[in-house]
Write a protein that holds these residues in place. Structure first.
Motif, short mmCIF file in Angstrom:
data_model
loop_
_atom_site.label_atom_id
_atom_site.label_comp_id
_atom_site.label_asym_id
_atom_site.label_seq_id
_atom_site.Cartn_x
_atom_site.Cartn_y
_atom_site.Cartn_z
N TYR A 1 6.55 -6.58 1.78
CA TYR A 1 5.68 -7.26 0.84
C TYR A 1 4.26 -6.70 0.88
O TYR A 1 3.59 -6.58 -0.15
N LEU A 2 3.79 -6.35 2.09
CA LEU A 2 2.44 -5.80 2.24
C LEU A 2 2.39 -4.29 1.97
O LEU A 2 1.32 -3.69 2.06
N GLY A 3 3.53 -3.68 1.65
CA GLY A 3 3.55 -2.25 1.35
C GLY A 3 3.37 -1.37 2.57
O GLY A 3 2.86 -0.25 2.46
N LEU A 4 3.80 -1.86 3.75
CA LEU A 4 3.60 -1.12 4.99
C LEU A 4 4.90 -0.59 5.58
O LEU A 4 4.93 -0.19 6.74
N MET A 5 5.97 -0.59 4.80
CA MET A 5 7.26 -0.17 5.33
C MET A 5 7.25 1.28 5.77
O MET A 5 7.97 1.67 6.70
N SER B 1 0.08 4.48 -4.22
CA SER B 1 0.65 3.13 -4.28
C SER B 1 1.36 2.90 -5.60
O SER B 1 2.51 2.42 -5.63
N LEU B 2 0.70 3.23 -6.71
CA LEU B 2 1.32 2.98 -8.01
C LEU B 2 2.49 3.92 -8.28
O LEU B 2 3.53 3.50 -8.79
N CYS B 3 2.34 5.19 -7.92
CA CYS B 3 3.44 6.13 -8.14
C CYS B 3 4.64 5.81 -7.24
O CYS B 3 5.79 5.89 -7.68
N ALA B 4 4.37 5.43 -5.99
CA ALA B 4 5.47 5.06 -5.09
C ALA B 4 6.16 3.80 -5.58
O ALA B 4 7.39 3.69 -5.52
N THR B 5 5.39 2.83 -6.08
CA THR B 5 5.99 1.60 -6.59
C THR B 5 6.87 1.88 -7.79
O THR B 5 7.93 1.27 -7.96
N SER B 6 6.47 2.82 -8.64
CA SER B 6 7.30 3.17 -9.79
C SER B 6 8.60 3.82 -9.35
O SER B 6 9.63 3.68 -10.01
N VAL C 1 5.38 -7.50 -4.55
CA VAL C 1 4.47 -6.91 -3.57
C VAL C 1 3.17 -7.70 -3.61
O VAL C 1 2.89 -8.42 -4.56
N SER C 2 2.40 -7.55 -2.56
CA SER C 2 1.09 -8.21 -2.51
C SER C 2 0.10 -7.50 -3.43
O SER C 2 0.13 -6.28 -3.56
N SER C 3 -0.77 -8.26 -4.04
CA SER C 3 -1.80 -7.66 -4.89
C SER C 3 -2.82 -6.87 -4.07
O SER C 3 -3.57 -6.07 -4.61
N GLY C 4 -2.83 -7.10 -2.77
CA GLY C 4 -3.78 -6.38 -1.90
C GLY C 4 -3.18 -5.19 -1.21
O GLY C 4 -3.71 -4.72 -0.20
N VAL C 5 -2.07 -4.64 -1.74
CA VAL C 5 -1.35 -3.57 -1.06
C VAL C 5 -2.23 -2.32 -0.88
O VAL C 5 -2.17 -1.66 0.16
N ILE C 6 -3.07 -2.01 -1.86
CA ILE C 6 -3.93 -0.82 -1.76
C ILE C 6 -4.99 -1.02 -0.69
O ILE C 6 -5.21 -0.15 0.17
N LEU C 7 -5.65 -2.18 -0.71
CA LEU C 7 -6.69 -2.47 0.29
C LEU C 7 -6.09 -2.52 1.69
O LEU C 7 -6.68 -1.97 2.65
N LEU D 1 -3.82 -12.90 4.96
CA LEU D 1 -4.00 -12.19 3.70
C LEU D 1 -2.78 -12.35 2.79
O LEU D 1 -2.90 -12.55 1.58
N MET D 2 -1.60 -12.28 3.40
CA MET D 2 -0.37 -12.40 2.61
C MET D 2 -0.28 -13.76 1.92
O MET D 2 0.10 -13.86 0.75
#
Length: 657
Positions: free
Chosen positions: A233-237, A379-384, A393-399, A449-450
């Protein structure tokens, strides 16, 4: 020429079985052309490519000749451990193979993944006490299930296909004893497993050890369902699955160590190596290869190792080679060694993101706000690229990535790596204890944060046209990243396509089972329910409540029943008469009912007031989601979420009866 060879290899793997002879003839004609034109260098590479393809084709050209309930003898010595499956074995242990060239060479035989079940009723005492005799090393097995490898099949079938295995065979062991079972377990022992078990013994009391073990060697087995979801969810996998990022961490550690050692080495050692880069390469080679072995040699690790040593070698010999060619070389080598890895999503995700990095740093190395722009782009290209693998995903994934990546790379990973070495060598866990306290504090902040940042739902159901448009937008963004207007419009466009639901058409094969006012009802696109517990007044009408009778395209192998009454009416006689495999209850059962359900071999899921279970047929399999398990896995609901995940697995992967 490299691109052409790569294309020939990829097309050869994807080539349908019916036209492989024509494809092989085409390559032979091309080889004759190279021979006539005396292009021997490329002829050698094409010959190696042909051999690789022939091995793969021979492996796929078999028909299974096994029958359920047949009995097969096998020796424990012939069973081998596997990194992704428990055991594997050669086909000639079960089959009389027909003559073929690859049998004569002893390569490319059929291989199977093996699973063993030990029934206590079949247990017997060994005739000879002590160690295993030659006869007692043999097992008698009854074949009870076959899962054949299929590139277009279920997740398990695809995994078997990617690993070059023909099928997964499930056996019941007949007339076994404890010494035979211990001998079979001992065959799984490897250096990697032994080191993992030793670290588990040292650090298992630490609360953060599941996270640290995943960070160090990519072993996520110790993470709970909530912890896995928390990381995704935090984009840290990408931090907790060993990849090229971790090989980069190892490179930094070894580089620093090599620089420090170079200044304190005796003169004769410096004279022996003659160059600092040679000494660094001598340290880097064994450390990196050993770490890659411990992590399981995933596709992204293979890519990173090949790229790293290619870079070091061309740097040592002062050879000029552009970065994208190094990437293509590593891809070609990986596919040459294991052509079936072409079906691995991780391989293409890894290469796509590294290609983005190489293109970005080609001319923008000194651009201001580089880290922020790069993280937004990735982040955006990987998510696509991973659309469909998770639902939000969390809206704070980039931060969060901007904060966590430098901390993990420069601080957490090196310290954890050093602490684990100290623990293994000196059995001292004081450094790991300090690191544990620090990591627990950091995880609590991430958890805060999550819970307080908005959740972004991913658009999973884009059609093919929109997916191609999405990837085209990513490519244009990368190519024109130096333009200001691109950074004003393209991230917004990508975000709309990834996160907005307006592009979704009507969802087909979607069913919702909900509990409203204590009435369980199943609905699809129609307004009227397909099933309702309100319709059932007595036990004689229970046949109306089998879920499998209403869901199109569902071969409901487990018998799933909606229970319309209170839990008090769940009795042994009712369960015996209906024979359900799964039941859906309105409230959690008490301990007495749990014991009864376990005794009757009936699994259960709770659907309380206001909750919903969604059945969706997606990508040739069923996805089952509980409303309490979609966004926040509340600790009190985690066991129920685990049962929902088990139900999904049984529906998709259990053998048909």
């Amino acid at each position: 020429m490299l691109l052409m060879q790569l294309a020939l290899l990829i097309l050869g793997v994807l080539c349908p079985y019916e036209i492989r002879l024509g494809y092989f003839t085409h390559i032979l004609i091309f080889c004759l052309y190279l021979l006539v034109t005396k292009n021997y260098k490329h002829l050698i590479f094409i010959t190696i490519l042909i051999m690789s393809l022939l091995l793969v084709w021979g492996q796929q050209g078999h028909d299974l000749k096994l029958r359920l309930m047949d009995v097969y003898p096998i020796s424990i010595a012939d069973v081998k451990a596997h990194s992704e499956f428990e055991f594997i074995s050669e086909a000639d242990l079960f089959l009389d193979e027909e003559f073929a060239w690859y049998h004569v060479l002893g390569v490319n035989k059929q291989r199977f993944s093996l699973k063993f079940s030990f029934d206590d009723e079949q247990k017997s005492e060994p005739l000879v006490k002590g160690g295993l005799s030659k006869e007692s090393k043999k097992l008698t097995l009854k074949l009870i299930s076959i899962q054949k490898a299929d590139v277009g099949g279920s997740w398990l079938q695809k995994k078997l296909y990617r690993n070059g295995l023909s099928a997964e065979l499930s056996f019941q062991v007949l007339s076994w004893n404890d010494s035979q079972k211990r001998g079979l377990d001992a065959s799984k022992s490897t250096l990697r497993l032994s080191l993992t078990q030793e670290m588990d013994g040292l650090f298992h009391t630490l609360e953060s050890w599941p996270y640290l073990k995943a960070l160090l060697i990519g072993n996520t087995e110790g993470l709970s369902q909530r912890e896995r979801w928390f990381i995704k969810y935090l984009g840290l996998m990408h931090i907790f699955v060993v990849s090229g990022l971790h090989i980069g961490f190892i490179y930094l550690i070894v580089s620093v160590a090599a620089k420090l050692l170079w200044f304190v080495l005796p003169g004769f050692i410096i004279e022996f190596f003659a160059h600092k880069l040679v000494f660094k390469l001598a340290l880097l080679l064994p450390v990196t290869l050993f770490y890659a072995y411990l992590s399981g040699w995933g596709e992204s690790v293979q890519r990173a190792v090949i790229m790293l040593f290619t870079w070091q070698v061309i740097k040592l010999f002062s050879v000029k080679l552009i970065s994208t060619n190094v990437l293509l070389i590593s891809l070609f080598v990986i596919l040459l060694l294991n052509p079936l890895s072409i079906y691995s999503a991780g391989l293409w995700l890894s290469f796509s993101l590294v290609l983005l990095l190489l293109l970005y740093f080609e001319s923008d190395a000194r651009q201001s706000l580089q880290a922020v722009k790069l993280q937004v782009l990735l982040s955006l290209c990987a998510t696509s690229l991973i659309l469909g693998w998770q639902i939000s995903v969390s809206s704070g994934v980039i931060l969060i990535n901007l904060i966590c990546l430098p901390i993990v790379g420069l601080f957490l990973f090196p310290l954890a790596f050093i602490a684990s070495l100290i623990g293994l060598i000196f059995t001292d866990i004081s450094l790991m204890l300090w690191l544990d306290g620090l990591l627990i504090w950091a995880l609590s902040k991430l958890d805060y944060l999550m819970l307080n940042m908005p959740s972004l739902s991913l658009n999973r159901d884009l059609g093919l046209v929109f997916k191609l448009t999405l990837y085209f937008v990513c490519v244009i963004w990368v190519l024109y990243r130096h333009k200001v207007y691109v950074w004003l419009c393209f991230p917004l466009l990508l975000s709309i396509m990834i996160f907005a639901g307006v592009l979704n058409g009507p969802q087909k094969n979607l069913y919702r089972l909900s509990n409203n006012s204590n009435i369980l009802a199943l609905k699809s696109q129609q307004k009227s329910p397909l099933l309702s517990s309100y319709w059932v007044n007595n036990a004689s009408e229970m046949s109306l409540l089998w879920i499998g009778d209403y869901l199109a395209d569902l071969d409901m192998r487990p018998r799933l029943l909606v229970w319309p009454f209170s839990n008090a009416k769940v009795t042994a006689s009712a369960l015996r008469a209906l024979s359900p495999r799964w039941i859906i209850l309105k409230s959690p059962p008490d301990l007495e009912k749990v014991a009864l359900l376990d005794a009757m071999n009936v699994s259960w899921v709770v659907l309380a007031e206001g909750e919903e279970i969604k059945f969706e047929f997606w990508r040739k399999q069923w996805v089952i989601k509980h409303s309490n398990c979609l966004i926040f896995l509340i600790s009190g609901q985690e066991s129920n979420c685990m049962r929902v995940a088990e139900l999904e697995s049984v529906v998709n992967y259990s053998p048909k009866h």
